[in-house]
Write a protein that holds these residues in place. Structure first.
Motif, PDB file in Angstrom:
ATOM      1  N   ILE A  90       9.805  -3.085  11.329  1.00 42.20           N
ATOM      2  CA  ILE A  90       9.334  -4.417  11.725  1.00 42.20           C
ATOM      3  C   ILE A  90       8.604  -4.346  13.052  1.00 42.20           C
ATOM      4  CG2 ILE A  90      10.102  -6.719  12.445  1.00 42.20           C
ATOM      5  CD1 ILE A  90      12.384  -6.348  10.292  1.00 42.20           C
ATOM      6  N   ALA A  91       9.191  -3.655  14.025  1.00 43.13           N
ATOM      7  CA  ALA A  91       8.556  -3.532  15.343  1.00 43.13           C
ATOM      8  C   ALA A  91       7.209  -2.827  15.229  1.00 43.13           C
ATOM      9  CB  ALA A  91       9.473  -2.782  16.306  1.00 43.13           C
ATOM     10  N   ALA A  92       7.156  -1.748  14.462  1.00 44.19           N
ATOM     11  CA  ALA A  92       5.892  -1.022  14.290  1.00 44.19           C
ATOM     12  C   ALA A  92       4.846  -1.909  13.628  1.00 44.19           C
ATOM     13  CB  ALA A  92       6.121   0.246  13.475  1.00 44.19           C
ATOM     14  N   SER A  93       5.264  -2.709  12.652  1.00 44.65           N
ATOM     15  CA  SER A  93       4.346  -3.627  11.984  1.00 44.65           C
ATOM     16  C   SER A  93       3.815  -4.679  12.958  1.00 44.65           C
ATOM     17  CB  SER A  93       5.044  -4.286  10.800  1.00 44.65           C
ATOM     18  OG  SER A  93       4.200  -5.238  10.190  1.00 44.65           O
ATOM     19  N   GLU A  94       4.723  -5.261  13.713  1.00 43.57           N
ATOM     20  CA  GLU A  94       4.320  -6.303  14.677  1.00 43.57           C
ATOM     21  C   GLU A  94       3.399  -5.760  15.756  1.00 43.57           C
ATOM     22  OE1 GLU A  94       8.141  -7.763  15.948  1.00 43.57           O
ATOM     23  OE2 GLU A  94       8.311  -9.137  14.227  1.00 43.57           O
ATOM     24  N   GLN A  95       3.520  -4.479  16.075  1.00 43.56           N
ATOM     25  CA  GLN A  95       2.693  -3.843  17.105  1.00 43.56           C
ATOM     26  C   GLN A  95       1.471  -3.131  16.516  1.00 43.56           C
ATOM     27  OE1 GLN A  95       5.582  -1.244  18.932  1.00 43.56           O
ATOM     28  NE2 GLN A  95       6.864  -2.959  19.573  1.00 43.56           N
ATOM     29  N   ASN A  96       1.221  -3.373  15.231  1.00 46.32           N
ATOM     30  CA  ASN A  96       0.096  -2.743  14.523  1.00 46.32           C
ATOM     31  C   ASN A  96       0.147  -1.215  14.583  1.00 46.32           C
ATOM     32  OD1 ASN A  96      -1.177  -5.133  13.587  1.00 46.32           O
ATOM     33  ND2 ASN A  96      -1.904  -5.480  15.677  1.00 46.32           N
ATOM     34  N   ARG A  97       1.356  -0.666  14.525  1.00 45.82           N
ATOM     35  CA  ARG A  97       1.522   0.788  14.538  1.00 45.82           C
ATOM     36  C   ARG A  97       2.020   1.325  13.195  1.00 45.82           C
ATOM     37  NH1 ARG A  97       5.252   2.914  17.315  1.00 45.82           N
ATOM     38  NH2 ARG A  97       6.582   1.092  17.521  1.00 45.82           N
ATOM     39  N   LEU A  98       2.308   0.425  12.249  1.00 47.93           N
ATOM     40  CA  LEU A  98       2.733   0.839  10.916  1.00 47.93           C
ATOM     41  C   LEU A  98       1.479   1.198  10.118  1.00 47.93           C
ATOM     42  CD1 LEU A  98       4.913   1.266   8.793  1.00 47.93           C
ATOM     43  CD2 LEU A  98       4.836  -1.200   8.321  1.00 47.93           C
ATOM     44  N   VAL A  99       1.234   2.468   9.961  1.00 45.58           N
ATOM     45  CA  VAL A  99      -0.016   2.958   9.384  1.00 45.58           C
ATOM     46  C   VAL A  99       0.018   2.893   7.860  1.00 45.58           C
ATOM     47  CG1 VAL A  99      -1.559   4.959   9.213  1.00 45.58           C
ATOM     48  CG2 VAL A  99      -0.413   4.437  11.383  1.00 45.58           C
ATOM     49  N   GLU A 100       1.109   3.405   7.259  1.00 46.36           N
ATOM     50  CA  GLU A 100       1.230   3.407   5.807  1.00 46.36           C
ATOM     51  C   GLU A 100       2.638   3.827   5.418  1.00 46.36           C
ATOM     52  OE1 GLU A 100      -0.835   6.902   3.799  1.00 46.36           O
ATOM     53  OE2 GLU A 100      -1.708   7.012   5.808  1.00 46.36           O
ATOM     54  N   ALA A 101       2.942   3.665   4.141  1.00 47.40           N
ATOM     55  CA  ALA A 101       4.228   4.092   3.598  1.00 47.40           C
ATOM     56  C   ALA A 101       4.013   4.447   2.133  1.00 47.40           C
ATOM     57  CB  ALA A 101       5.261   2.977   3.731  1.00 47.40           C
ATOM     58  N   PHE A 102       4.830   5.385   1.633  1.00 46.36           N
ATOM     59  CA  PHE A 102       4.717   5.765   0.232  1.00 46.36           C
ATOM     60  C   PHE A 102       6.021   6.357  -0.270  1.00 46.36           C
ATOM     61  CE2 PHE A 102       3.080   9.293   2.796  1.00 46.36           C
ATOM     62  CZ  PHE A 102       3.734  10.407   2.271  1.00 46.36           C
ATOM     63  N   GLY A 103       6.171   6.271  -1.580  1.00 45.93           N
ATOM     64  CA  GLY A 103       7.274   6.939  -2.255  1.00 45.93           C
ATOM     65  C   GLY A 103       6.735   8.198  -2.890  1.00 45.93           C
ATOM     66  N   ALA A 104       7.622   9.176  -3.103  1.00 49.43           N
ATOM     67  CA  ALA A 104       7.190  10.432  -3.709  1.00 49.43           C
ATOM     68  C   ALA A 104       8.283  10.977  -4.613  1.00 49.43           C
ATOM     69  CB  ALA A 104       6.846  11.458  -2.627  1.00 49.43           C
TER      70      ALA A 104
ATOM     71  N   THR B  37       8.769  13.490  -8.636  1.00 47.12           N
ATOM     72  CA  THR B  37       8.164  14.313  -9.682  1.00 47.12           C
ATOM     73  C   THR B  37       7.259  13.503 -10.607  1.00 47.12           C
ATOM     74  OG1 THR B  37      10.058  15.786  -9.603  1.00 47.12           O
ATOM     75  CG2 THR B  37       8.665  15.915 -11.555  1.00 47.12           C
ATOM     76  N   ALA B  38       7.734  12.378 -11.093  1.00 52.04           N
ATOM     77  CA  ALA B  38       6.950  11.585 -12.046  1.00 52.04           C
ATOM     78  C   ALA B  38       5.792  10.851 -11.379  1.00 52.04           C
ATOM     79  CB  ALA B  38       7.852  10.587 -12.764  1.00 52.04           C
ATOM     80  N   ALA B  39       6.045  10.250 -10.235  1.00 58.95           N
ATOM     81  CA  ALA B  39       5.040   9.426  -9.570  1.00 58.95           C
ATOM     82  C   ALA B  39       4.095  10.235  -8.687  1.00 58.95           C
ATOM     83  CB  ALA B  39       5.725   8.360  -8.725  1.00 58.95           C
ATOM     84  N   VAL B  40       4.483  11.425  -8.322  1.00 58.66           N
ATOM     85  CA  VAL B  40       3.817  12.265  -7.327  1.00 58.66           C
ATOM     86  C   VAL B  40       3.849  11.523  -5.994  1.00 58.66           C
ATOM     87  CG1 VAL B  40       1.828  13.691  -6.709  1.00 58.66           C
ATOM     88  CG2 VAL B  40       2.378  13.335  -9.121  1.00 58.66           C
ATOM     89  N   VAL B  41       2.850  10.697  -5.719  1.00 56.66           N
ATOM     90  CA  VAL B  41       2.817   9.902  -4.485  1.00 56.66           C
ATOM     91  C   VAL B  41       2.366   8.491  -4.857  1.00 56.66           C
ATOM     92  CG1 VAL B  41       1.796   9.667  -2.194  1.00 56.66           C
ATOM     93  CG2 VAL B  41       2.242  11.937  -3.100  1.00 56.66           C
ATOM     94  N   THR B  42       3.140   7.495  -4.433  1.00 58.89           N
ATOM     95  CA  THR B  42       2.839   6.103  -4.768  1.00 58.89           C
ATOM     96  C   THR B  42       2.833   5.256  -3.495  1.00 58.89           C
ATOM     97  OG1 THR B  42       3.909   6.361  -6.918  1.00 58.89           O
ATOM     98  CG2 THR B  42       3.590   4.118  -6.120  1.00 58.89           C
ATOM     99  N   PRO B  43       1.731   4.565  -3.199  1.00 60.05           N
ATOM    100  CA  PRO B  43       1.674   3.756  -1.978  1.00 60.05           C
ATOM    101  C   PRO B  43       2.624   2.567  -2.025  1.00 60.05           C
ATOM    102  CG  PRO B  43      -0.274   3.384  -3.324  1.00 60.05           C
ATOM    103  CD  PRO B  43       0.499   4.482  -3.989  1.00 60.05           C
ATOM    104  N   ILE B  44       3.103   2.189  -0.863  1.00 57.70           N
ATOM    105  CA  ILE B  44       3.889   0.963  -0.688  1.00 57.70           C
ATOM    106  C   ILE B  44       2.992  -0.005   0.069  1.00 57.70           C
ATOM    107  CG2 ILE B  44       5.927  -0.070   0.384  1.00 57.70           C
ATOM    108  CD1 ILE B  44       7.266   2.730   0.146  1.00 57.70           C
TER     109      ILE B  44
END
Length: 158
Positions: A91-105, A107-114
């Protein structure tokens, strides 16, 4: 115990559940995937990839997780941390515009953005698909399909 939360998340328009642990709401996994967050450091352009550690025994020691960590550690402009990240930090990183990205990883999905998290009545919007999410997807699938050479021992010609 996971079916009901997933059903509730789906009914509210979310595709996965972000699993939290303890009173500090430590982030553990997303759905059945390992989870990664990229946060920009204070007063810097340096970015840090954060994923929960394995030592407590509640995080899946996935091959895809390990592969991403190995690839990330080869990146000169990315710091890698295996530590528990709390929702208050996100939350703090988001409010400070420091949350760049997030993803799940996994075998089946490989890499999936959040692209969005819902926590305590509020949505946290996350830029998706981020440069690291895309890069890890590209690197992993290129290695899998023989379009790119991976680290020593990752691929064996048959």
């Amino acid at each position: 115990p996971t079916m009901k939360p997933q059903q509730l998340a789906s009914e509210r328009g979310y595709s996965q559940v972000l699993w939290l642990f303890g009173k500090d709401h430590e982030i553990t996994e997303v759905g059945s995937m390992n989870v990664f967050f990229v946060i920009r450091e204070d007063q810097s352009d340096r970015e840090t990839l954060i994923t929960p550690p394995l030592h407590r025994g509640d995080i899946l020691p996935g091959v895809t997780r390990d592969s991403i960590l190995q690839l990330a550690r080869m990146e000169p402009n990315l710091t890698v941390e295996e530590r528990f990240l709390t929702m208050s930090e996100v939350i703090a990183a988001s409010e400070q515009n420091r949350l760049v990205e997030a993803f799940g990883a996994g075998t089946a999905a490989v890499v999936t953005p959040i692209e969005k998290l819902h926590f305590q009545g509020n949505d946290i919007v996350i830029p998706a698909t981020g440069k690291w999410t895309q890069q890890f997807w590209n690197d992993l699938t290129d290695i899998q399909y023989g379009r790119k050479q991976g680290p020593e021992g990752w691929s064996v010609p048959v």
